[in-house]
Scaffold this motif. Structure first.
Motif, PDB file in Angstrom:
ATOM      1  N   SER A  30       0.819  -1.206   0.000  1.00  0.00           N
ATOM      2  CA  SER A  30       0.000   0.000   0.000  1.00  0.00           C
ATOM      3  C   SER A  30       0.855   1.259   0.000  1.00  0.00           C
ATOM      4  N   SER A  31       1.954   1.240   0.746  1.00  0.00           N
ATOM      5  CA  SER A  31       2.811   2.426   0.842  1.00  0.00           C
ATOM      6  C   SER A  31       3.423   2.810  -0.493  1.00  0.00           C
ATOM      7  N   VAL A  32       3.525   1.850  -1.413  1.00  0.00           N
ATOM      8  CA  VAL A  32       4.126   2.109  -2.719  1.00  0.00           C
ATOM      9  C   VAL A  32       3.079   2.413  -3.776  1.00  0.00           C
ATOM     10  N   ILE A  33       1.961   1.679  -3.756  1.00  0.00           N
ATOM     11  CA  ILE A  33       1.083   1.644  -4.926  1.00  0.00           C
ATOM     12  C   ILE A  33      -0.265   2.318  -4.751  1.00  0.00           C
ATOM     13  N   SER A  34      -0.758   2.507  -3.523  1.00  0.00           N
ATOM     14  CA  SER A  34      -2.153   2.911  -3.336  1.00  0.00           C
ATOM     15  C   SER A  34      -2.474   4.256  -3.983  1.00  0.00           C
ATOM     16  N   ALA A  35      -1.657   5.271  -3.759  1.00  0.00           N
ATOM     17  CA  ALA A  35      -1.952   6.594  -4.319  1.00  0.00           C
ATOM     18  C   ALA A  35      -1.893   6.575  -5.844  1.00  0.00           C
ATOM     19  N   ARG A  36      -0.906   5.883  -6.402  1.00  0.00           N
ATOM     20  CA  ARG A  36      -0.776   5.800  -7.858  1.00  0.00           C
ATOM     21  C   ARG A  36      -1.980   5.091  -8.471  1.00  0.00           C
ATOM     22  N   LEU A  37      -2.381   3.986  -7.851  1.00  0.00           N
ATOM     23  CA  LEU A  37      -3.512   3.224  -8.378  1.00  0.00           C
ATOM     24  C   LEU A  37      -4.804   4.020  -8.289  1.00  0.00           C
ATOM     25  N   ASN A  71      -6.231  -5.019 -13.827  1.00  0.00           N
ATOM     26  CA  ASN A  71      -5.310  -4.705 -14.917  1.00  0.00           C
ATOM     27  C   ASN A  71      -4.505  -3.442 -14.614  1.00  0.00           C
ATOM     28  N   LEU A  72      -5.176  -2.419 -14.062  1.00  0.00           N
ATOM     29  CA  LEU A  72      -4.466  -1.199 -13.679  1.00  0.00           C
ATOM     30  C   LEU A  72      -3.433  -1.485 -12.600  1.00  0.00           C
ATOM     31  N   LEU A  73      -3.792  -2.355 -11.660  1.00  0.00           N
ATOM     32  CA  LEU A  73      -2.882  -2.720 -10.581  1.00  0.00           C
ATOM     33  C   LEU A  73      -1.615  -3.358 -11.140  1.00  0.00           C
ATOM     34  N   ARG A  74      -1.774  -4.301 -12.049  1.00  0.00           N
ATOM     35  CA  ARG A  74      -0.611  -4.934 -12.677  1.00  0.00           C
ATOM     36  C   ARG A  74       0.236  -3.902 -13.425  1.00  0.00           C
ATOM     37  N   ASP A  75      -0.429  -3.004 -14.154  1.00  0.00           N
ATOM     38  CA  ASP A  75       0.297  -1.970 -14.905  1.00  0.00           C
ATOM     39  C   ASP A  75       1.115  -1.084 -13.971  1.00  0.00           C
ATOM     40  N   GLU A  76       0.530  -0.690 -12.850  1.00  0.00           N
ATOM     41  CA  GLU A  76       1.221   0.203 -11.933  1.00  0.00           C
ATOM     42  C   GLU A  76       2.396  -0.481 -11.245  1.00  0.00           C
ATOM     43  N   ILE A  77       2.236  -1.762 -10.922  1.00  0.00           N
ATOM     44  CA  ILE A  77       3.357  -2.500 -10.326  1.00  0.00           C
ATOM     45  C   ILE A  77       4.504  -2.589 -11.331  1.00  0.00           C
ATOM     46  N   GLY A  78       4.183  -2.872 -12.594  1.00  0.00           N
ATOM     47  CA  GLY A  78       5.205  -2.907 -13.634  1.00  0.00           C
ATOM     48  C   GLY A  78       5.868  -1.556 -13.825  1.00  0.00           C
TER      49      GLY A  78
END
Length: 307
Positions: A102-109, A287-294
């Motif tokens: 969450s600390s890395v991805i939540s705001a971006r997602l 799909n957005l989640l996978r894209d943002e992690i990549g």
């Protein structure tokens, strides 16, 4: 049981307040209260206790929520999918994230979801894997990003990759100078860890057992923010993914060092209920989640080995 009553009950149970449920469902409070009373009359059981802090589930209420939350979610998603078939996608998606993710991805997602699909309402819930798995089983959550191992979870899982673990210590502890430490040395230090119910603690306990070491854990913290603040205060070392403390390291508040082989590694997975068909909104958010992690990996923000 009337579906409208069940939906009202589920919303009040989730929000813990008639007034908040009234705002969410856009139904007057007296009407919601009447639906709850009719449901209680039919079931011959009190579902809530009312106090100054709001509506609290009784034992009967908790049982009803566990049995019906998934049904209510699926019917709502069927409605959303039918409405979306003739226009832009809509619906509510409840996404669970472990704190280090969450600390890395939540705001971006969240930003990507709002920009790409304004009709989708995204609810992000941050908690440790054990709690997220329980909510997935109850049907109260649509998808979650959790750490493995993913076997025997009785969930539908998709592997995202493997996340390495590093040693984390306070400013001036010397980790940055060492750059790498042995797992045996680290496990002999005073540690700040989550409690035994969480996956990261189990992983560290397993590493200690292999080395036949007894961990020195003076303080436990089941809040990720509390855990990192305790490390900042010099109360012990932690073992965390480097991506989760990148900002603290950049600010000079924490130091990290790689752990020499065999270094702890955690499998990162997307999990969802087995009997959950998944809505269009869920698929799009996944799909957005996978894209943002990549994207985080490509930008050097997340050192994860993607699968």
């Amino acid at each position: 049981m009337d579906f409208r009553q069940l939906r009202t009950f589920s919303c009040v149970a989730e929000l813990g307040s008639l007034s908040k449920a009234s705002d969410t469902l856009r139904v007057a409070q007296p009407a919601l209260s009447r639906q709850i009373k009719l449901l209680e009359h039919e079931l011959r059981a009190e579902l809530f206790t009312r106090n100054g802090r709001g509506m609290v589930l009784t034992e009967a209420g908790r049982l009803l929520l566990a049995r019906t939350a998934g049904i209510v979610r699926q019917i709502d998603q069927i409605r959303d999918d039918i409405q979306s078939s003739g226009g832009p996608p809509s619906g509510r998606v409840v996404l669970g994230l472990v704190p280090t993710v969450s600390s890395v991805i939540s705001a971006r997602l969240a930003r990507r979801t709002v920009e790409s699909f304004p009709g989708i309402s995204l609810c992000i819930v941050e908690s440790y894997s054990g709690h997220l798995i329980e909510w997935l089983h109850r049907g109260q959550m649509d998808i979650a990003v959790i750490y493995g191992p993913s076997v025997d979870l009785h969930l539908t899982v998709q592997s995202l990759g493997r996340d390495r673990i590093v040693a984390v210590g306070p400013r001036g502890c010397g980790l940055a100078r060492k750059k790498q430490v042995e797992i045996g040395w680290l496990l002999r230090q005073r540690l700040v860890l989550p409690s035994h119910s969480h996956g990261l603690r189990a992983l560290i306990e397993q590493s200690a057992a292999k080395k036949k070491l007894k961990l020195d854990v003076q303080v436990e913290a089941d809040s990720f923010r509390v855990l990192t603040s305790l490390v900042e205060e010099g109360l012990g070392y932690a073992l965390l993914p480097p991506s989760s403390v990148r900002n603290e390291v950049a600010d000079g508040r924490l130091e990290t060092a790689a752990i020499s082989n065999p270094a702890p590694i955690r499998e990162l997975t997307i999990a969802s209920p087995i009997d959950h068909p998944g809505s269009t909104a869920i698929t799009l958010v996944t799909n957005l989640l996978r894209d943002e992690i990549g994207a985080c990996r490509a930008e050097g923000l997340w050192d994860i080995n993607l699968t």
